[in-house]
Design an enzyme around this catalytic site. Structure first.
Site, mmCIF file in Angstrom:
data_model
loop_
_atom_site.group_PDB
_atom_site.id
_atom_site.type_symbol
_atom_site.label_atom_id
_atom_site.label_comp_id
_atom_site.label_asym_id
_atom_site.label_seq_id
_atom_site.Cartn_x
_atom_site.Cartn_y
_atom_site.Cartn_z
ATOM 1 N N SER A 117 0.818 -1.200 0.000
ATOM 2 C CA SER A 117 0.000 0.000 0.000
ATOM 3 C C SER A 117 0.865 1.270 0.000
ATOM 4 O O SER A 117 1.629 1.490 -0.931
ATOM 5 C CB SER A 117 -0.969 -0.050 1.192
ATOM 6 O OG SER A 117 -2.028 0.845 1.027
ATOM 7 N N ASP A 180 -9.977 -5.184 -3.913
ATOM 8 C CA ASP A 180 -9.346 -4.076 -3.192
ATOM 9 C C ASP A 180 -10.167 -2.804 -3.381
ATOM 10 O O ASP A 180 -10.287 -2.286 -4.491
ATOM 11 C CB ASP A 180 -7.921 -3.862 -3.717
ATOM 12 C CG ASP A 180 -7.100 -2.929 -2.830
ATOM 13 O OD1 ASP A 180 -7.703 -2.110 -2.100
ATOM 14 O OD2 ASP A 180 -5.860 -3.011 -2.869
ATOM 15 N N HIS A 209 -7.609 -5.929 0.179
ATOM 16 C CA HIS A 209 -6.430 -5.094 0.435
ATOM 17 C C HIS A 209 -5.540 -5.755 1.480
ATOM 18 O O HIS A 209 -5.530 -5.382 2.646
ATOM 19 C CB HIS A 209 -6.896 -3.710 0.906
ATOM 20 C CG HIS A 209 -5.805 -2.678 0.939
ATOM 21 N ND1 HIS A 209 -5.206 -2.191 -0.198
ATOM 22 C CD2 HIS A 209 -5.209 -2.026 1.974
ATOM 23 C CE1 HIS A 209 -4.301 -1.287 0.122
ATOM 24 N NE2 HIS A 209 -4.282 -1.177 1.441
#
Length: 266
Positions: A117, A180, A209
């Protein structure tokens, strides 16, 4: 005995070194079998989780589930903060670069960089010209052999765009989850498309995610690393193939881990 190979692991927003280490256990164990040690620096900016979602429209959002972090730990961090009034406006504090430079000097050199991320977004930016950005010599940090991005994105602020115009030489694997909802596919693909065709590979998993820990998925990642770092792979300057068919259906192990993550049980 051959010298241990090292990987720099950059955690996501509202995570920490310990949280990211716990969430990449499957990957870490398999990479250790290949002779890699994983190093987890912790971002210098502390985050108050209670202050994340304050507006009426944001109430009810779950930081632990949304950022794939711990529901129990208040010691969470980030690499940078966005401008509340403009999502694409932010500046990375110089102390972040100084911290990472010192971390590399004290713990490196590193063979590769893996990020999740926000950590993958930062990692992708660094890899455009790692040594110049961190003010390192080739002796202090030889050329990186690979970069892996899990749900990573291209830094949007205009002040960072020129770095992506370079011809990036570090082979890259970009991983995104079909479910996600935190990092949009377009943002992940913007980072992927910053690499030349012969230096990038895209891998899609059916989850959300998080970094998958299922054996088939981890095997694919490890096989990619082995292929890209092998003598043959380096000589032919080609990206190894990954088998997308293995991930057409969610893996039970990933589903269970994701539920556990949501409960914050590390």
């Amino acid at each position: 005995m051959s010298e241990k190979k090292k990987v720099l692991m950059l955690h996501g927003f509202v995570q920490s070194d310990k949280i990211f280490s716990a969430k990449t256990g499957g990957l870490r164990k398999n990479l250790k079998k290949l002779g890699y040690d994983l190093y987890y620096p912790c971002a210098p900016h502390s985050i108050d989780k209670k202050a994340l979602f304050q507006s009426e429209s944001e109430k009810g959002r779950d930081a632990a589930k949304e950022f794939n972090t711990s529901a129990t730990s208040d010691e969470v961090y980030g690499w940078f903060f966005r401008n509340p009034e403009s999502f694409n406006s932010f500046q990375i504090d110089q102390k972040v670069f100084n911290y990472l430079r010192n971390y590399v000097l004290e713990n490196g050199p590193f063979d590769g960089v893996i990020g999740f991320s926000q950590g993958a977004g930062l990692g992708g930016y660094l890899v455009t010209d790692f040594n110049r950005i961190l003010n390192l010599t080739d002796e202090q940090q030889p050329a990186l052999k690979f970069f892996i991005s899990f749900s990573g994105f291209k830094l949007e602020d205009q002040s960072y765009q020129k770095e992506y115009h370079r011809i990036i030489q570090v082979p890259s694997l970009h991983v995104r989850g079909e479910l996600d909802e935190v990092v949009a596919e377009s943002r992940i693909m913007a980072l992927y498309e910053s690499w030349p065709d012969n230096k990038r590979t895209l891998l899609v998993h059916p989850g959300a995610h998080f970094v998958p820990n299922s054996k088939p998925f981890v095997s694919q990642v490890c096989n990619w690393i082995q292929g890209i770092t092998s003598k043959e792979g380096q000589e032919h300057n080609a990206q190894p193939e990954v088998d997308r068919k293995q991930f057409d259906k969610p893996q039970l192990e990933d589903d269970l881990l994701d539920m556990i993550d949501s409960l914050g049980k590390l």
